[in-house]
Motif scaffolding. Structure first.
Motif, PDB file in Angstrom:
ATOM      1  N   PRO A   1       0.802  -1.217   0.000  1.00  0.00           N
ATOM      2  CA  PRO A   1       0.000   0.000   0.000  1.00  0.00           C
ATOM      3  C   PRO A   1       0.840   1.275   0.000  1.00  0.00           C
ATOM      4  CG  PRO A   1      -0.838  -1.558   1.597  1.00  0.00           C
ATOM      5  CD  PRO A   1       0.470  -2.102   1.127  1.00  0.00           C
ATOM      6  N   VAL A   2       0.215   2.350  -0.475  1.00  0.00           N
ATOM      7  CA  VAL A   2       0.856   3.658  -0.601  1.00  0.00           C
ATOM      8  C   VAL A   2       0.366   4.565   0.520  1.00  0.00           C
ATOM      9  CG1 VAL A   2       1.029   5.704  -2.077  1.00  0.00           C
ATOM     10  CG2 VAL A   2       1.096   3.405  -3.085  1.00  0.00           C
ATOM     11  N   SER A   3       1.302   5.238   1.173  1.00  0.00           N
ATOM     12  CA  SER A   3       0.928   6.133   2.280  1.00  0.00           C
ATOM     13  C   SER A   3       0.859   7.597   1.864  1.00  0.00           C
ATOM     14  CB  SER A   3       1.917   5.980   3.441  1.00  0.00           C
ATOM     15  OG  SER A   3       3.236   6.271   3.020  1.00  0.00           O
ATOM     16  N   SER A   4       1.605   8.000   0.814  1.00  0.00           N
ATOM     17  CA  SER A   4       1.542   9.394   0.373  1.00  0.00           C
ATOM     18  C   SER A   4       1.823   9.488  -1.112  1.00  0.00           C
ATOM     19  CB  SER A   4       2.529  10.272   1.147  1.00  0.00           C
ATOM     20  OG  SER A   4       3.867   9.942   0.831  1.00  0.00           O
ATOM     21  N   VAL A   5       1.279  10.554  -1.736  1.00  0.00           N
ATOM     22  CA  VAL A   5       1.357  10.742  -3.186  1.00  0.00           C
ATOM     23  C   VAL A   5       1.701  12.192  -3.488  1.00  0.00           C
ATOM     24  CG1 VAL A   5       0.108  10.615  -5.382  1.00  0.00           C
ATOM     25  CG2 VAL A   5      -0.395   8.963  -3.560  1.00  0.00           C
ATOM     26  N   TYR A   6       2.681  12.382  -4.359  1.00  0.00           N
ATOM     27  CA  TYR A   6       2.957  13.695  -4.954  1.00  0.00           C
ATOM     28  C   TYR A   6       2.874  13.528  -6.454  1.00  0.00           C
ATOM     29  CZ  TYR A   6       5.483  17.605  -6.954  1.00  0.00           C
ATOM     30  OH  TYR A   6       5.823  18.685  -7.723  1.00  0.00           O
ATOM     31  N   ALA A   7       2.247  14.486  -7.155  1.00  0.00           N
ATOM     32  CA  ALA A   7       2.049  14.317  -8.595  1.00  0.00           C
ATOM     33  C   ALA A   7       2.241  15.620  -9.348  1.00  0.00           C
ATOM     34  CB  ALA A   7       0.655  13.779  -8.877  1.00  0.00           C
ATOM     35  N   GLU A   8       2.653  15.468 -10.598  1.00  0.00           N
ATOM     36  CA  GLU A   8       2.722  16.568 -11.564  1.00  0.00           C
ATOM     37  C   GLU A   8       1.987  16.105 -12.809  1.00  0.00           C
ATOM     38  OE1 GLU A   8       6.895  17.074 -12.120  1.00  0.00           O
ATOM     39  OE2 GLU A   8       7.267  17.660 -10.027  1.00  0.00           O
ATOM     40  N   LEU A   9       0.826  16.686 -13.078  1.00  0.00           N
ATOM     41  CA  LEU A   9       0.000  16.307 -14.217  1.00  0.00           C
ATOM     42  C   LEU A   9      -0.111  17.498 -15.162  1.00  0.00           C
ATOM     43  CD1 LEU A   9      -2.951  14.536 -12.319  1.00  0.00           C
ATOM     44  CD2 LEU A   9      -0.746  13.560 -13.011  1.00  0.00           C
ATOM     45  N   ASP A  10       0.359  17.343 -16.384  1.00  0.00           N
ATOM     46  CA  ASP A  10       0.365  18.455 -17.338  1.00  0.00           C
ATOM     47  C   ASP A  10      -0.246  18.039 -18.659  1.00  0.00           C
ATOM     48  OD1 ASP A  10       1.962  20.570 -15.885  1.00  0.00           O
ATOM     49  OD2 ASP A  10       3.416  18.925 -15.837  1.00  0.00           O
ATOM     50  N   ALA A  11      -0.912  19.001 -19.321  1.00  0.00           N
ATOM     51  CA  ALA A  11      -1.418  18.832 -20.684  1.00  0.00           C
ATOM     52  C   ALA A  11      -0.566  19.710 -21.584  1.00  0.00           C
ATOM     53  CB  ALA A  11      -2.887  19.231 -20.761  1.00  0.00           C
ATOM     54  N   ARG A  12       0.270  19.094 -22.418  1.00  0.00           N
ATOM     55  CA  ARG A  12       1.285  19.849 -23.155  1.00  0.00           C
ATOM     56  C   ARG A  12       0.999  19.973 -24.651  1.00  0.00           C
ATOM     57  NH1 ARG A  12       5.098  21.139 -19.635  1.00  0.00           N
ATOM     58  NH2 ARG A  12       5.633  19.723 -17.917  1.00  0.00           N
ATOM     59  N   ARG A  13       0.317  19.026 -25.259  1.00  0.00           N
ATOM     60  CA  ARG A  13       0.109  19.086 -26.701  1.00  0.00           C
ATOM     61  C   ARG A  13      -1.075  19.972 -27.054  1.00  0.00           C
ATOM     62  NH1 ARG A  13      -0.374  12.867 -27.963  1.00  0.00           N
ATOM     63  NH2 ARG A  13      -1.554  13.056 -26.018  1.00  0.00           N
ATOM     64  N   ASP A  14      -1.048  20.554 -28.229  1.00  0.00           N
ATOM     65  CA  ASP A  14      -2.125  21.425 -28.685  1.00  0.00           C
ATOM     66  C   ASP A  14      -3.442  20.656 -28.722  1.00  0.00           C
ATOM     67  OD1 ASP A  14      -0.321  23.465 -29.019  1.00  0.00           O
ATOM     68  OD2 ASP A  14      -0.089  23.162 -31.193  1.00  0.00           O
ATOM     69  N   GLY A  15      -4.495  21.288 -28.204  1.00  0.00           N
ATOM     70  CA  GLY A  15      -5.826  20.720 -28.258  1.00  0.00           C
ATOM     71  C   GLY A  15      -6.127  19.672 -27.220  1.00  0.00           C
ATOM     72  N   VAL A  16      -5.183  19.408 -26.299  1.00  0.00           N
ATOM     73  CA  VAL A  16      -5.374  18.384 -25.282  1.00  0.00           C
ATOM     74  C   VAL A  16      -5.856  19.041 -23.992  1.00  0.00           C
ATOM     75  CG1 VAL A  16      -4.185  16.705 -23.819  1.00  0.00           C
ATOM     76  CG2 VAL A  16      -3.703  16.792 -26.263  1.00  0.00           C
ATOM     77  N   ALA A  17      -6.964  18.521 -23.438  1.00  0.00           N
ATOM     78  CA  ALA A  17      -7.528  19.086 -22.210  1.00  0.00           C
ATOM     79  C   ALA A  17      -7.057  18.357 -20.969  1.00  0.00           C
ATOM     80  CB  ALA A  17      -9.062  19.057 -22.283  1.00  0.00           C
ATOM     81  N   ALA A  18      -6.896  17.049 -21.052  1.00  0.00           N
ATOM     82  CA  ALA A  18      -6.457  16.252 -19.900  1.00  0.00           C
ATOM     83  C   ALA A  18      -4.950  16.021 -19.992  1.00  0.00           C
ATOM     84  CB  ALA A  18      -7.203  14.932 -19.864  1.00  0.00           C
ATOM     85  N   ASP A  19      -4.377  15.441 -18.936  1.00  0.00           N
ATOM     86  CA  ASP A  19      -2.929  15.282 -18.853  1.00  0.00           C
ATOM     87  C   ASP A  19      -2.397  14.330 -19.929  1.00  0.00           C
ATOM     88  OD1 ASP A  19      -2.413  12.445 -17.033  1.00  0.00           O
ATOM     89  OD2 ASP A  19      -4.405  13.344 -17.032  1.00  0.00           O
ATOM     90  N   ASP A  20      -1.246  14.702 -20.495  1.00  0.00           N
ATOM     91  CA  ASP A  20      -0.521  13.814 -21.404  1.00  0.00           C
ATOM     92  C   ASP A  20       0.948  13.684 -20.999  1.00  0.00           C
ATOM     93  OD1 ASP A  20       0.415  16.299 -22.149  1.00  0.00           O
ATOM     94  OD2 ASP A  20      -0.248  16.177 -24.233  1.00  0.00           O
TER      95      ASP A  20
END
Length: 366
Positions: free
Chosen positions: A203-222
């Motif tokens: 099991p996981v006790s802690s989470v750090y994240a970097e979520l980015d949408a970089r390509r043209d026309g993309v709304a969610a993370d890629d």
């Protein structure tokens, strides 16, 4: 698996959806598994209907899920491989129609939905499992064996990557839709990488994240990165990227006795995509050029890859439905992966680490 008169008994399977998931990952495996019969494929798309009829002339094409529910007494198993936002709804309907259910990843969009679905299946006495096929990747099985045999010593860091070079986003819901609808790379590839990390290190006790949408026309993370701290102290770093012109190693695992590194991807997906049958004699065998390396700099040796085995999932499902054997993937295990995904999204919004607490997860250990 035989009937009372000694004839081979087949469980009838309906695959709901015939995009890449249905065409590449499910229909071929069902069709090649003894004791299972690909009896129907549900799709309203005329081109996909024609593709099903051409490749599986013995399978009935059904145009809607509603028609399938009306004919549910003809089938023992339903496979849900539709857009992510529909998984929980369709799985619930299939359970109520009296069928055992396989849900492609992600199991649901939230951990709460997944818990409720699991409880409903238990109340109905129905088999419910999740298609986490990457547990049967050659590289993962190789790493599992190395850890089990103590070849790495005590592992303290796990790096895992699914990185691709797709600078132009496709015109699909998965790449152009919003994260709230289950689009983006975290919901697409995250369930694989997170599930593997949890299975290896608990099991996981802690989470750090970097979520980015970089390509043209993309709304969610890629372009996504997750840093997980497991309750037993191992740190997992997970990369998912559609804009990686030079991918990093698939796995890089550091222990106090040795490290293990392997590049590239398990070959089963590519072979399924080429239309090869997964019951061929050499299925899952990786060439020596694809083997990983173990040791320390200056003292490295190749590690023969374990055989990849996607067919094992559907063989185990058959035995679970027909004989009451354990299911291939317990839904309770996958719920914790969804908790990690939700924590990653919160971490990105706040810019900080999200604590899941000591009680997080399903508590298995390896």
């Amino acid at each position: 698996m035989s009937s009372a008169n000694g004839a081979e008994r087949e469980l009838h399977v309906a695959v709901i959806g015939y995009g890449k998931g249905g065409e590449v990952f499910h229909a071929p495996l069902v069709d090649a598994t003894p004791g299972l019969r690909l009896s129907a494929v549900v799709t309203g798309n005329p081109e996909r209907q024609a593709a099903v009829r051409a490749r599986y002339p013995h399978a009935t094409v059904i145009t809607s899920a509603e028609e399938l529910w009306q004919r549910s007494d003809e089938f023992e198993i339903a496979v849900i491989t539709t857009p992510n936002a529909t998984h929980a709804m369709l799985a619930r309907a299939a359970l109520k129609a009296g069928m055992a259910v396989v849900v492609d990843k992600p199991f649901a969009l939230t951990a709460d939905d997944a818990r409720q679905l699991t409880e409903e299946a238990e109340q109905l006495g129905q088999v419910l499992t999740v298609y986490q096929n990457r547990r049967w990747d050659s590289d993962f099985l190789t790493l599992w064996k190395l850890i089990e045999e103590g070849e790495l010593g005590r592992v303290h860091r796990f790096e895992s990557r699914f990185e691709r070079w797709r600078p132009t986003a496709k015109q699909t819901w998965r790449e152009r839709g919003g994260a709230d609808d289950g689009a983006g790379i975290l919901y697409d590839l995250g369930p694989h990488l997170i599930d593997q990390a949890i299975n290896l290190f608990g099991p996981v006790s802690s989470v750090y994240a970097e979520l980015d949408a970089r390509r043209d026309g993309v709304a969610a993370d890629d372009d996504s990165f997750l840093a997980l701290t497991h309750t037993r102290g191992v740190r997992s770093h997970l990369w998912m990227n559609a804009l990686s012109a030079q991918p990093g190693p698939r796995f890089r695992v550091l222990g106090d006795r040795a490290a293990f590194t392997i590049d590239g991807f398990d070959g089963q997906e590519a072979r399924l995509g080429e239309g090869q049958r997964p019951d061929s004699a050499d299925w899952g065998v990786e060439p020596e050029s694809a083997w990983g390396r173990i040791g320390a700099d200056g003292d490295l040796r190749p590690v023969p890859s374990e055989r990849g085995d996607y067919p094992a999932f559907y063989a185990a499902l058959r035995d679970a439905v027909a004989e009451g054997e354990p299911i291939p993937v317990e839904p309770h295990e996958v719920v914790h992966g969804l908790e990690v995904i939700e924590a990653a999204r919160r971490s990105t919004r706040t810019g900080g680490t999200v604590d899941l607490g000591e009680s997080a997860g399903w508590g298995t250990s390896t």
